[in-house]
Scaffold this motif. Structure first.
Motif, PDB file in Angstrom:
ATOM      1  N   LEU A 225       0.843  -1.187   0.000  1.00 42.57           N
ATOM      2  CA  LEU A 225       0.000   0.000   0.000  1.00 42.57           C
ATOM      3  C   LEU A 225       0.879   1.237   0.000  1.00 42.57           C
ATOM      4  O   LEU A 225       1.800   1.341   0.795  1.00 42.57           O
ATOM      5  CB  LEU A 225      -0.877   0.025   1.260  1.00 42.57           C
ATOM      6  CG  LEU A 225      -1.703  -1.235   1.511  1.00 42.57           C
ATOM      7  CD1 LEU A 225      -2.334  -1.150   2.884  1.00 42.57           C
ATOM      8  CD2 LEU A 225      -2.754  -1.399   0.447  1.00 42.57           C
ATOM      9  N   ILE A 226       0.617   2.117  -0.919  1.00 48.97           N
ATOM     10  CA  ILE A 226       1.319   3.395  -0.897  1.00 48.97           C
ATOM     11  C   ILE A 226       0.324   4.431  -0.402  1.00 48.97           C
ATOM     12  O   ILE A 226      -0.710   4.663  -1.017  1.00 48.97           O
ATOM     13  CB  ILE A 226       1.831   3.773  -2.304  1.00 48.97           C
ATOM     14  CG1 ILE A 226       2.875   2.780  -2.761  1.00 48.97           C
ATOM     15  CG2 ILE A 226       2.386   5.188  -2.326  1.00 48.97           C
ATOM     16  CD1 ILE A 226       4.181   2.829  -2.015  1.00 48.97           C
ATOM     17  N   LYS A 227       0.619   4.993   0.724  1.00 49.80           N
ATOM     18  CA  LYS A 227      -0.350   5.886   1.359  1.00 49.80           C
ATOM     19  C   LYS A 227      -0.442   7.238   0.656  1.00 49.80           C
ATOM     20  O   LYS A 227      -1.478   7.798   0.509  1.00 49.80           O
ATOM     21  CB  LYS A 227       0.031   6.109   2.831  1.00 49.80           C
ATOM     22  CG  LYS A 227       0.058   4.843   3.639  1.00 49.80           C
ATOM     23  CD  LYS A 227      -1.303   4.186   3.693  1.00 49.80           C
ATOM     24  CE  LYS A 227      -1.265   2.980   4.617  1.00 49.80           C
ATOM     25  NZ  LYS A 227      -2.452   2.168   4.493  1.00 49.80           N
ATOM     26  N   ARG A 228       0.714   7.800   0.291  1.00 50.97           N
ATOM     27  CA  ARG A 228       0.714   9.109  -0.361  1.00 50.97           C
ATOM     28  C   ARG A 228       1.399   8.940  -1.694  1.00 50.97           C
ATOM     29  O   ARG A 228       2.478   8.389  -1.780  1.00 50.97           O
ATOM     30  CB  ARG A 228       1.470  10.127   0.495  1.00 50.97           C
ATOM     31  CG  ARG A 228       0.697  10.549   1.723  1.00 50.97           C
ATOM     32  CD  ARG A 228       1.623  11.040   2.774  1.00 50.97           C
ATOM     33  NE  ARG A 228       2.345   9.931   3.374  1.00 50.97           N
ATOM     34  CZ  ARG A 228       3.400  10.081   4.144  1.00 50.97           C
ATOM     35  NH1 ARG A 228       3.883  11.267   4.368  1.00 50.97           N
ATOM     36  NH2 ARG A 228       3.981   9.043   4.679  1.00 50.97           N
ATOM     37  N   SER A 229       0.788   9.391  -2.744  1.00 52.54           N
ATOM     38  CA  SER A 229       1.308   9.071  -4.065  1.00 52.54           C
ATOM     39  C   SER A 229       1.518  10.319  -4.922  1.00 52.54           C
ATOM     40  O   SER A 229       0.606  10.773  -5.591  1.00 52.54           O
ATOM     41  CB  SER A 229       0.347   8.111  -4.764  1.00 52.54           C
ATOM     42  OG  SER A 229       0.840   7.784  -6.027  1.00 52.54           O
TER      43      SER A 229
ATOM     44  N   GLU B 175       4.502  -3.849   2.988  1.00 49.94           N
ATOM     45  CA  GLU B 175       4.077  -2.493   2.669  1.00 49.94           C
ATOM     46  C   GLU B 175       5.305  -1.606   2.520  1.00 49.94           C
ATOM     47  O   GLU B 175       6.345  -1.854   3.152  1.00 49.94           O
ATOM     48  CB  GLU B 175       3.157  -1.942   3.769  1.00 49.94           C
ATOM     49  CG  GLU B 175       2.590  -0.572   3.423  1.00 49.94           C
ATOM     50  CD  GLU B 175       1.475  -0.135   4.368  1.00 49.94           C
ATOM     51  OE1 GLU B 175       0.769  -1.005   4.915  1.00 49.94           O
ATOM     52  OE2 GLU B 175       1.324   1.079   4.552  1.00 49.94           O
ATOM     53  N   VAL B 176       5.164  -0.605   1.683  1.00 52.77           N
ATOM     54  CA  VAL B 176       6.213   0.407   1.522  1.00 52.77           C
ATOM     55  C   VAL B 176       5.592   1.753   1.812  1.00 52.77           C
ATOM     56  O   VAL B 176       4.464   2.028   1.404  1.00 52.77           O
ATOM     57  CB  VAL B 176       6.787   0.386   0.083  1.00 52.77           C
ATOM     58  CG1 VAL B 176       7.771   1.529  -0.109  1.00 52.77           C
ATOM     59  CG2 VAL B 176       7.454  -0.941  -0.214  1.00 52.77           C
ATOM     60  N   ASP B 177       6.291   2.564   2.539  1.00 51.33           N
ATOM     61  CA  ASP B 177       5.798   3.908   2.828  1.00 51.33           C
ATOM     62  C   ASP B 177       7.007   4.837   2.826  1.00 51.33           C
ATOM     63  O   ASP B 177       8.149   4.379   2.759  1.00 51.33           O
ATOM     64  CB  ASP B 177       5.101   3.917   4.193  1.00 51.33           C
ATOM     65  CG  ASP B 177       4.253   5.163   4.394  1.00 51.33           C
ATOM     66  OD1 ASP B 177       4.025   5.899   3.414  1.00 51.33           O
ATOM     67  OD2 ASP B 177       3.817   5.397   5.526  1.00 51.33           O
TER      68      ASP B 177
ATOM     69  N   ALA C 258      10.250   0.047   4.611  1.00 46.49           N
ATOM     70  CA  ALA C 258       9.818  -1.238   4.052  1.00 46.49           C
ATOM     71  C   ALA C 258       9.453  -2.137   5.229  1.00 46.49           C
ATOM     72  O   ALA C 258      10.263  -2.322   6.142  1.00 46.49           O
ATOM     73  CB  ALA C 258      10.927  -1.868   3.216  1.00 46.49           C
ATOM     74  N   TYR C 259       8.242  -2.645   5.219  1.00 47.62           N
ATOM     75  CA  TYR C 259       7.768  -3.467   6.338  1.00 47.62           C
ATOM     76  C   TYR C 259       7.798  -4.948   5.952  1.00 47.62           C
ATOM     77  O   TYR C 259       7.240  -5.331   4.923  1.00 47.62           O
ATOM     78  CB  TYR C 259       6.341  -3.065   6.720  1.00 47.62           C
ATOM     79  CG  TYR C 259       6.253  -1.654   7.266  1.00 47.62           C
ATOM     80  CD1 TYR C 259       6.437  -1.397   8.620  1.00 47.62           C
ATOM     81  CD2 TYR C 259       5.999  -0.573   6.417  1.00 47.62           C
ATOM     82  CE1 TYR C 259       6.367  -0.103   9.115  1.00 47.62           C
ATOM     83  CE2 TYR C 259       5.923   0.724   6.904  1.00 47.62           C
ATOM     84  CZ  TYR C 259       6.103   0.946   8.254  1.00 47.62           C
ATOM     85  OH  TYR C 259       6.035   2.236   8.748  1.00 47.62           O
ATOM     86  N   ILE C 260       8.447  -5.748   6.786  1.00 49.70           N
ATOM     87  CA  ILE C 260       8.477  -7.199   6.590  1.00 49.70           C
ATOM     88  C   ILE C 260       7.914  -7.857   7.851  1.00 49.70           C
ATOM     89  O   ILE C 260       7.852  -7.217   8.916  1.00 49.70           O
ATOM     90  CB  ILE C 260       9.902  -7.721   6.291  1.00 49.70           C
ATOM     91  CG1 ILE C 260      10.881  -7.350   7.421  1.00 49.70           C
ATOM     92  CG2 ILE C 260      10.401  -7.166   4.964  1.00 49.70           C
ATOM     93  CD1 ILE C 260      12.289  -7.922   7.233  1.00 49.70           C
TER      94      ILE C 260
END
Lengths: 130, 128
Positions: free
Chosen positions: B4-8, B65-67, B79-81
């Protein structure tokens, strides 16, 4: 190459600090009750090995100079990437985990039992550059 | 896998669809060209760095997820693992190293964080 700056400490000081942090990490690893602080010590063990190596190359500090916009951590990371490519992944693993150990209040209870030893082993790879 | 990219600021999903091989910088450059980007020296290099990171992480299933956060000085990519995974972490840091090489003047930081069953939102409460 990071810019040179004034530094009141040198190669020997960083090497001594690296070994001090390695001993702390090992002690905490054996103790088993402070996996977070073992990982943090391993990170700083690696960091001072890098600073030792930087001194050998004539880089006295990673501290930002004047209005430089790049942080010391970023400069050190780029230094590792450029000069110690084979250790870049190890440094990343140690850097991220030491941050999570310090700022995530639940992390220390979740760390797998074998992780502190693995992180100490990663940090020990940096001894080869001292 | 869900990323999910929160801000794009950039159309990451369009980019990721156009990248045939996310582990090949030539493929990323081609995708950017198809999207109208002339080269990698764009006016918003921080956004481009995030786009490249995202387009590669799509192919690493362990990355949940990447934010990112951007202030006037530093781009911080998260980067969330789920838990430690040496193979996945190797890919993540290889990609980050490439981004450092591509953008030598940017102050970029990467934090790979472990979830252990928690929500990403829980971790975002911490001041990383």
């Amino acid at each position: 190459m990071p810019s040179l700056g004034k530094s009141s400490h040198g190669y020997d000081d960083h090497l001594k600090k690296a070994k001090h942090d390695e001993a702390a990490s090992e002690m905490l690893c054996d103790n088993g009750n402070f996996p977070d602080w073992s990982i943090i010590s391993s990170f700083y063990f690696a960091l001072h090995c890098i600073d030792t190596y930087a001194h050998k190359l004539g880089v006295k500090t990673f501290a930002p100079v004047l209005d430089e916009r790049t942080s010391a951590h970023s400069k050190r990371k780029r230094f590792v990437r450029k000069n110690l490519g084979r250790l870049f992944v190890s440094y990343g693993k140690l850097y991220s985990r030491s941050e999570q150990c310090r700022y995530d209040p639940k992390y220390f209870q979740l760390i797998p039992q074998d992780l502190p030893k693995k992180m100490l082993d990663e940090a020990r790879k940096f001894l080869t550059i001292c | 896998m869900s990323i999910l990219i929160k801000r794009s600021p950039f159309n990451y999903f369009v980019l990721s669809r156009k990248v045939s091989d996310p582990f090949n910088i030539g493929s990323i450059k081609n995708a950017l060209l198809l999207l109208g980007e002339k080269n990698l020296c764009l006016s918003k290099p921080k956004q481009l760095a995030v786009a490249i990171f995202f387009s590669r992480m799509v192919k690493v299933p362990e990355v949940k997820e990447v934010d990112y956060s951007i202030n006037d000085k530093t781009l911080v990519i998260f980067a969330y693992i789920e838990e430690p995974n040496w193979e996945a972490e190797e890919k993540i840091y290889e990609c980050f190293g490439l981004i450092l090489d591509l953008f030598p003047n940017l102050d970029i930081d990467l934090k790979v964080l472990e979830l252990y069953g928690r929500n990403v939102e829980d971790l975002k409460l911490n001041k990383f």
